[in-house]
Design an enzyme around this catalytic site. Structure first.
Site, mmCIF file in Angstrom:
data_model
loop_
_atom_site.group_PDB
_atom_site.id
_atom_site.type_symbol
_atom_site.label_atom_id
_atom_site.label_comp_id
_atom_site.label_asym_id
_atom_site.label_seq_id
_atom_site.Cartn_x
_atom_site.Cartn_y
_atom_site.Cartn_z
ATOM 1 N N PRO A 27 0.831 -1.329 0.077
ATOM 2 C CA PRO A 27 -0.087 0.029 -0.008
ATOM 3 C C PRO A 27 0.850 1.050 -0.075
ATOM 4 O O PRO A 27 1.910 1.305 0.784
ATOM 5 C CB PRO A 27 -0.847 -0.247 1.263
ATOM 6 C CG PRO A 27 0.140 -1.148 2.098
ATOM 7 C CD PRO A 27 0.750 -2.073 1.201
ATOM 8 N N GLN A 105 -6.942 -0.818 1.344
ATOM 9 C CA GLN A 105 -6.241 -0.522 2.641
ATOM 10 C C GLN A 105 -7.162 0.625 3.378
ATOM 11 O O GLN A 105 -7.171 1.654 2.944
ATOM 12 C CB GLN A 105 -4.953 -0.531 2.728
ATOM 13 C CG GLN A 105 -4.284 -0.239 4.097
ATOM 14 C CD GLN A 105 -2.851 0.144 4.319
ATOM 15 O OE1 GLN A 105 -2.584 1.387 3.854
ATOM 16 N NE2 GLN A 105 -1.876 -0.570 4.818
ATOM 17 N N GLY A 181 -2.909 -1.563 10.802
ATOM 18 C CA GLY A 181 -2.835 -1.526 12.070
ATOM 19 C C GLY A 181 -1.295 -1.226 12.218
ATOM 20 O O GLY A 181 -0.801 -1.334 13.580
ATOM 21 N N ALA A 182 -0.748 -0.572 11.422
ATOM 22 C CA ALA A 182 0.622 -0.539 11.384
ATOM 23 C C ALA A 182 1.202 0.945 11.442
ATOM 24 O O ALA A 182 0.444 1.886 11.470
ATOM 25 C CB ALA A 182 1.450 -1.308 10.334
ATOM 26 N N TYR A 185 -0.258 4.685 12.757
ATOM 27 C CA TYR A 185 -1.408 5.298 12.507
ATOM 28 C C TYR A 185 -2.211 4.809 13.741
ATOM 29 O O TYR A 185 -1.811 4.223 14.672
ATOM 30 C CB TYR A 185 -1.953 5.128 11.241
ATOM 31 C CG TYR A 185 -1.022 5.906 10.164
ATOM 32 C CD1 TYR A 185 -1.156 7.232 10.054
ATOM 33 C CD2 TYR A 185 -0.304 5.078 9.316
ATOM 34 C CE1 TYR A 185 -0.598 7.848 9.028
ATOM 35 C CE2 TYR A 185 0.355 5.549 8.471
ATOM 36 C CZ TYR A 185 0.460 7.115 8.146
ATOM 37 O OH TYR A 185 1.330 7.553 7.160
#
Ligand SMILES: Cc1cc2nc3c(=O)[nH]c(=O)nc-3n(C[C@H](O)[C@H](O)[C@H](O)COP(=O)(O)O)c2cc1C
Length: 379
Positions: A27, A105, A181-182, A185
């Site tokens: 992404p 995403q 989830g990374a 953010y």
């Protein structure tokens, strides 16, 4: 178990769908949407180029899922209403024509929001000013603002936003969603000790800091059914803190990956500076830890430049699929070039100067190759 001589061009099943090969596009935010959050005019050619270039899976840039606090960047596309979802339909159709899977995403920027046209401010788990500086190539400037601490209703809005965006993604024809989830953010702000000072059920020990992941995943699954891919992305480092490591190392990895697999995600996507490196100085990589503790398909990302990088990871059974980021930007046809034993083009950060958008990238391509991204691959 060793997966000797893995073939990067072999099929692989995720959820109920089959990827035609093990090669994914990571992404990448390109701030090229329209001001209303719909997809912009350069985006169809951009995504189609990866599909025509042979990637079996394409993950979109992070799309904001609600009209509260999720938008991170000016000209970031969203997935919050019918018009935004519909704007993706022609892009989805173009990608599907080449038999690539397409996953949206979903990214809530939380405290790292640099721009929000809906509420004009940022919010996170706690009122902790983010480290680092806003990203200028996404129209940012100077320090991040201190976020508002979300109350419980606002956390419910976050969860409802992810669910609604997943439904809109399905409606637009995507094959699945990836929960971001990374990278520092919003969700990552909940698991990170210094950005989560909460004392309610969303803060404290790791399982409580993971509570929001659990609610997001299970709520999406309940709303969307089993025939739609749900993935989740994890990293240690953050866009505003490259050195960050999970404090309890293997133990954090075990609790995190076990939990998300139990909640019903179809894959875990890990990203590290180099996907092959041990996660905690020695031992297994983050991708291997996800495989070991999650027991579900794993996508590994980070510094995968050439064919050897990809095959090494698959041969060592570190992951099932590899995701290519920057090298896919200079080589949207990375899989086809490798299949045809052609040279890869080097990646240059000049492509993001002054903005990491598609207009700047196209101008860069025209300057360096006298061509634009999409016509390069059709030669
Ligand atoms: C311009 C740019 C935008 C990115 N945007 C996102 C994003 O929206 N969501 C995300 O999860 N990662 C994002 N990333 C991180 C990439 O997915 C990937 O993890 C990173 O580039 C490392 O992979 P690489 O070494 O193959 O480039 C972005 C990276 C770049 C270069």
């Amino acid at each position: 178990m060793q997966n000797k001589n893995a073939d990067i061009f072999s099929n692989y099943k995720i959820g109920k769908l089959t990827l035609k090969n093990r090669l994914a596009v990571a992404p990448m935010t390109r701030v090229s949407g329209k001001a209303d959050g719909t997809a912009g005019p350069l985006m169809k050619d951009y995504y189609q180029a990866f599909a025509q270039g042979g990637f079996g899976l394409i993950i979109t840039e992070g799309l904001y899922p609600d009209k509260h606090y999720s938008q991170g960047y000016k000209f970031q596309p969203g997935l919050t209403d019918e018009a935004q979802a519909e704007s993706w339909r022609p892009i989805v159709d173009a990608v599907h024509k080449s038999d690539s899977l397409f996953i949206a995403q979903l990214m809530h920027a939380g405290a790292l929001s640099q721009y929000n046209k809906y509420t004009g401010c940022n919010a996170g788990p706690s009122a902790v000013k983010p480290l680092g500086q806003e990203m200028t190539f996404y129209y940012g400037e100077g320090d991040y603002s201190t976020p508002k601490a979300m109350d419980k209703d606002e956390i419910s809005d976050v969860i409802n936003g992810f669910v609604s965006a997943a439904k809109l993604a399905k409606h637009a024809g995507f094959d699945g969603v990836e929960i971001h989830g990374a990278n520092g953010y919003l969700l990552d702000q909940f698991i990170t000790v210094h950005t989560n000072e909460r004392t309610d059920e969303y803060g404290g020990e790791l399982l409580k800091r993971l509570q929001i992941y659990k609610e997001v995943i299970t709520s999406i699954r309940k709303a969307i059914g089993d025939d739609f891919i749900i993935g989740i992305r994890f990293s240690q480092s953050k866009v505003n803190d490259f050195e960050y490591k999970w404090p309890e190392k293997d133990e954090d990895a075990k609790s995190t990956f076990e939990l998300v697999a139990k909640c019903g995600v179809d894959y875990i996507h890990t990203t590290e500076y180099n996907a092959k490196d041990p996660a905690f100085g020695k031992g297994l990589s983050l991708a291997e830890l996800a495989k070991k503790h999650g027991g579900i398909p794993v996508i590994a990302n980070g510094s995968i430049v050439n064919e050897n990088d990809a095959t090494d990871i698959l041969n060592a059974d570190q992951a099932d699929v590899v995701a290519v980021g920057k090298m896919a930007l200079s080589n949207p046809d990375w899989p086809n070039l490798i299949r045809d034993k052609q040279a890869l083009r080097e990646f240059s950060f000049e492509m993001f100067n002054p903005l990491a958008d598609l207009k700047t990238a196209n101008e860069f391509f025209q300057k360096t190759t006298k061509d634009d991204i999409s016509s390069i691959i059709n030669k």
